[in-house]
Write a protein that holds these residues in place. Structure first.
Motif, PDB file in Angstrom:
ATOM      1  N   GLN A 299       0.824  -1.212   0.000  1.00 60.70           N
ATOM      2  CA  GLN A 299       0.000   0.000   0.000  1.00 60.70           C
ATOM      3  C   GLN A 299       0.858   1.261   0.000  1.00 60.70           C
ATOM      4  OE1 GLN A 299      -2.378  -0.835   3.468  1.00 60.70           O
ATOM      5  NE2 GLN A 299      -4.088  -1.661   2.253  1.00 60.70           N
ATOM      6  N   ARG A 300       1.958   1.219   0.782  1.00 62.36           N
ATOM      7  CA  ARG A 300       2.882   2.356   0.785  1.00 62.36           C
ATOM      8  C   ARG A 300       3.489   2.562  -0.597  1.00 62.36           C
ATOM      9  NH1 ARG A 300       7.382   1.388   4.868  1.00 62.36           N
ATOM     10  NH2 ARG A 300       8.219   3.207   3.746  1.00 62.36           N
ATOM     11  N   MET A 301       3.808   1.432  -1.229  1.00 68.75           N
ATOM     12  CA  MET A 301       4.406   1.512  -2.557  1.00 68.75           C
ATOM     13  C   MET A 301       3.417   2.079  -3.576  1.00 68.75           C
ATOM     14  SD  MET A 301       6.479  -1.429  -4.609  1.00 68.75           S
ATOM     15  CE  MET A 301       7.351  -1.033  -6.120  1.00 68.75           C
ATOM     16  N   ILE A 302       2.158   1.691  -3.449  1.00 73.34           N
ATOM     17  CA  ILE A 302       1.128   2.224  -4.351  1.00 73.34           C
ATOM     18  C   ILE A 302       1.003   3.730  -4.171  1.00 73.34           C
ATOM     19  CG2 ILE A 302      -1.353   2.247  -4.814  1.00 73.34           C
ATOM     20  CD1 ILE A 302      -1.372  -0.758  -4.166  1.00 73.34           C
ATOM     21  N   ALA A 303       1.074   4.190  -2.920  1.00 75.59           N
ATOM     22  CA  ALA A 303       0.979   5.626  -2.642  1.00 75.59           C
ATOM     23  C   ALA A 303       2.154   6.380  -3.276  1.00 75.59           C
ATOM     24  CB  ALA A 303       0.948   5.863  -1.138  1.00 75.59           C
ATOM     25  N   LYS A 304       3.368   5.817  -3.128  1.00 77.61           N
ATOM     26  CA  LYS A 304       4.555   6.436  -3.722  1.00 77.61           C
ATOM     27  C   LYS A 304       4.455   6.436  -5.246  1.00 77.61           C
ATOM     28  CE  LYS A 304       7.459   7.439  -0.291  1.00 77.61           C
ATOM     29  NZ  LYS A 304       8.100   8.768  -0.129  1.00 77.61           N
ATOM     30  N   LEU A 305       3.975   5.302  -5.779  1.00 78.74           N
ATOM     31  CA  LEU A 305       3.823   5.201  -7.229  1.00 78.74           C
ATOM     32  C   LEU A 305       2.819   6.226  -7.734  1.00 78.74           C
ATOM     33  CD1 LEU A 305       4.491   3.733  -9.873  1.00 78.74           C
ATOM     34  CD2 LEU A 305       2.683   2.096  -9.327  1.00 78.74           C
ATOM     35  N   GLY A 306       1.749   6.433  -6.956  1.00 78.42           N
ATOM     36  CA  GLY A 306       0.754   7.439  -7.332  1.00 78.42           C
ATOM     37  C   GLY A 306       1.365   8.832  -7.414  1.00 78.42           C
ATOM     38  N   LEU A 307       2.229   9.179  -6.450  1.00 77.40           N
ATOM     39  CA  LEU A 307       2.905  10.478  -6.475  1.00 77.40           C
ATOM     40  C   LEU A 307       3.782  10.608  -7.723  1.00 77.40           C
ATOM     41  CD1 LEU A 307       4.021  10.880  -2.736  1.00 77.40           C
ATOM     42  CD2 LEU A 307       2.279  12.210  -3.940  1.00 77.40           C
ATOM     43  N   LEU A 308       4.499   9.538  -8.023  1.00 80.88           N
ATOM     44  CA  LEU A 308       5.377   9.555  -9.196  1.00 80.88           C
ATOM     45  C   LEU A 308       4.581   9.719 -10.478  1.00 80.88           C
ATOM     46  CD1 LEU A 308       8.121   9.194 -10.556  1.00 80.88           C
ATOM     47  CD2 LEU A 308       7.824   6.724 -10.356  1.00 80.88           C
ATOM     48  N   LEU A 309       3.493   8.967 -10.611  1.00 83.92           N
ATOM     49  CA  LEU A 309       2.681   9.052 -11.831  1.00 83.92           C
ATOM     50  C   LEU A 309       2.045  10.422 -11.987  1.00 83.92           C
ATOM     51  CD1 LEU A 309       0.965   5.532 -11.879  1.00 83.92           C
ATOM     52  CD2 LEU A 309       2.823   6.351 -13.321  1.00 83.92           C
ATOM     53  N   ARG A 310       1.609  11.017 -10.883  1.00 80.28           N
ATOM     54  CA  ARG A 310       1.017  12.359 -10.960  1.00 80.28           C
ATOM     55  C   ARG A 310       2.045  13.364 -11.462  1.00 80.28           C
ATOM     56  NH1 ARG A 310      -2.179  10.923  -6.459  1.00 80.28           N
ATOM     57  NH2 ARG A 310      -0.604  11.612  -4.965  1.00 80.28           N
ATOM     58  N   LYS A 311       3.283  13.212 -10.977  1.00 78.62           N
ATOM     59  CA  LYS A 311       4.342  14.133 -11.411  1.00 78.62           C
ATOM     60  C   LYS A 311       4.652  13.943 -12.893  1.00 78.62           C
ATOM     61  CE  LYS A 311       8.887  15.867 -10.027  1.00 78.62           C
ATOM     62  NZ  LYS A 311       8.403  17.243  -9.899  1.00 78.62           N
ATOM     63  N   ILE A 312       4.670  12.683 -13.342  1.00 77.19           N
ATOM     64  CA  ILE A 312       4.946  12.405 -14.754  1.00 77.19           C
ATOM     65  C   ILE A 312       3.809  12.933 -15.644  1.00 77.19           C
ATOM     66  CG2 ILE A 312       5.191  10.571 -16.479  1.00 77.19           C
ATOM     67  CD1 ILE A 312       6.632   8.917 -14.335  1.00 77.19           C
ATOM     68  N   LEU A 313       2.572  12.647 -15.257  1.00 79.33           N
ATOM     69  CA  LEU A 313       1.415  13.039 -16.062  1.00 79.33           C
ATOM     70  C   LEU A 313       1.167  14.537 -16.032  1.00 79.33           C
ATOM     71  CD1 LEU A 313      -1.019  10.130 -15.115  1.00 79.33           C
ATOM     72  CD2 LEU A 313       0.252  10.416 -17.254  1.00 79.33           C
ATOM     73  N   LYS A 314       1.629  15.199 -14.971  1.00 75.00           N
ATOM     74  CA  LYS A 314       1.431  16.644 -14.839  1.00 75.00           C
ATOM     75  C   LYS A 314       2.124  17.400 -15.973  1.00 75.00           C
ATOM     76  CE  LYS A 314       2.252  20.522 -11.673  1.00 75.00           C
ATOM     77  NZ  LYS A 314       2.867  20.921 -10.390  1.00 75.00           N
ATOM     78  N   ASP A 315       3.289  16.885 -16.396  1.00 70.71           N
ATOM     79  CA  ASP A 315       4.041  17.553 -17.455  1.00 70.71           C
ATOM     80  C   ASP A 315       3.424  17.361 -18.836  1.00 70.71           C
ATOM     81  OD1 ASP A 315       5.849  18.477 -15.617  1.00 70.71           O
ATOM     82  OD2 ASP A 315       7.193  16.771 -15.831  1.00 70.71           O
ATOM     83  N   GLY A 316       2.507  16.391 -18.960  1.00 71.62           N
ATOM     84  CA  GLY A 316       1.799  16.188 -20.228  1.00 71.62           C
ATOM     85  C   GLY A 316       2.745  15.885 -21.371  1.00 71.62           C
TER      86      GLY A 316
END
Length: 380
Positions: A211-228
């Motif tokens: 679950q912790r890893m999913i949370a970290k992965l979510g942060l990473l994906l948001r940062k990647i997707l934010k740049d479009g």
């Protein structure tokens, strides 16, 4: 009225301001030449009576050419469309005669209030009818026509060449952007596949950790997707993305994964392709540490020398198992293609391993000359 004048002179292959400055300069030089010529042939008292020949005539002559130039240019473009060489040259000659007569008639009309007769100025400052002077004037104007025509076509050709170069640069930029997007899209599924495999394995061993890893992965994906669709980011931001990914992996390694970062402040604003380091870091985690029991270390360094900006991703994993030639996998091939799309030939990608226990070093060298020529940098 003003808009109409702007549109008319906007037909020129150069800016109106440049044409106006050229007209003034030529008028001054012509007047100076006439003054020097008459100074040699006449006494000072006679020269003082020739202000019109020195000042008014050159200004009038060149002003009429400026007024006729947009029309002349459009007629030249039409004549240039004639495919047959003989007919095209004949069109140029006929156009030259017509423009020469138009220039003389317009100039005399302006000066003499509608009198279309050739005049010459005698040394007493009086105007007299002179056929010989009229013929010489027409000949001089005909030569001026060819000079101005040559200049107009020359500037038109240069303008077309600039537009063609700009269009080629834009097409190349669109092509590079499309290539970079395709490579980036290729990378995303690969990265997600590895991440979800890790989470899937953890779900059977330690659900809270997963679950912790999913949370970290979510942060990473948001940062990647934010740049479009951003294709290039600063090296500093790229290292931050790598840090986030490694934080996700540190959860899986349960404290055995150690990371070290040494980023020189002088190079942190250099622009690099988004997720450039990701494949190298993933390779270290997936392949380098596959059978490793002890501490696993990944070091990311960035610095510069006189010629290049150097980025290194080093691990202490298995290294090269034998002396067979090393071939790039999907991840490193992706890095190579994206570097080529971004920097052309101004880069090097090297993968080294000294022994079976020293791990791999993925080294990227980007030429400073390439960075300067392409303005691939970000304000510090």
């Amino acid at each position: 009225m003003i808009n109409g004048i702007k549109r008319y002179f906007g037909m020129l292959p150069i800016r109106f301001s440049s044409a106006l400055i050229a007209t003034i300069v030529v008028a001054i030089l012509t007047g100076l030449q006439t003054y020097l010529l008459l100074s040699v042939k006449s006494d000072p008292e006679s020269v003082a009576n020739l202000d019109q020949a020195v000042y008014i005539f050159p200004i009038l002559n060149n002003s009429v050419w400026l007024a006729l130039s947009p029309l002349l240019f459009q007629l030249l473009l039409k004549a240039n469309k004639v495919t047959d060489v003989v007919r095209r040259n004949a069109a140029y000659a006929v156009l030259g005669i017509a423009i020469t007569l138009a220039h003389e008639i317009l100039g005399l009309f302006i000066y003499n209030g509608g009198c279309y007769t050739a005049y010459v100025l005698d040394f007493a400052g009086q105007f007299q009818l002179d056929v010989k002077s009229g013929v010489l004037g027409l000949s001089k104007t005909f030569v001026e026509y060819w000079v101005i025509s040559f200049l107009l076509i020359h500037f038109h050709s240069k303008k077309k060449l600039r537009k063609a170069k700009l269009r080629n640069v834009q097409l190349e930029a669109h092509l590079v952007k499309a290539q970079m997007s395709a490579l980036k899209n290729q990378l995303h599924p690969h990265f997600l596949f590895n991440s979800f495999n890790t989470i899937s394995a953890l779900m059977e061993e330690d659900i809270p950790l997963a679950q912790r890893m999913i949370a970290k992965l979510g942060l990473l994906l948001r940062k990647i997707l934010k740049d479009g669709d951003i294709q290039m980011i600063t090296l500093e931001d790229e290292v931050d993305l790598a840090k986030l990914y490694l934080e996700v992996e540190q959860i899986r390694f349960k404290g055995r994964l150690v990371t070290r970062f040494a980023i020189d402040a002088k190079v942190k604003h250099v622009l690099v392709p988004t997720l450039l380091l990701q494949p190298a870091v993933e390779n270290a985690v997936k392949h380098g540490f596959y059978n490793k029991i002890g501490e696993c270390e990944i070091a990311i360094k960035a610095y510069e020398n006189e010629e290049s900006v150097i980025i290194e991703v080093q691990d202490n994993g298995e290294g090269k198992k034998n002396d067979a030639g090393f071939s790039f996998g999907i991840g490193l091939s992706n890095i190579n293609q994206r570097l080529a799309a971004s920097y052309g030939e101004g880069y090097e990608l090297n993968v080294n391993s000294k022994s079976a226990t020293s791990g791999f070093i993925v080294e990227i060298r980007i030429s400073k000359k390439t960075l300067e020529n392409e303005n691939i940098s970000s304000p510090s």
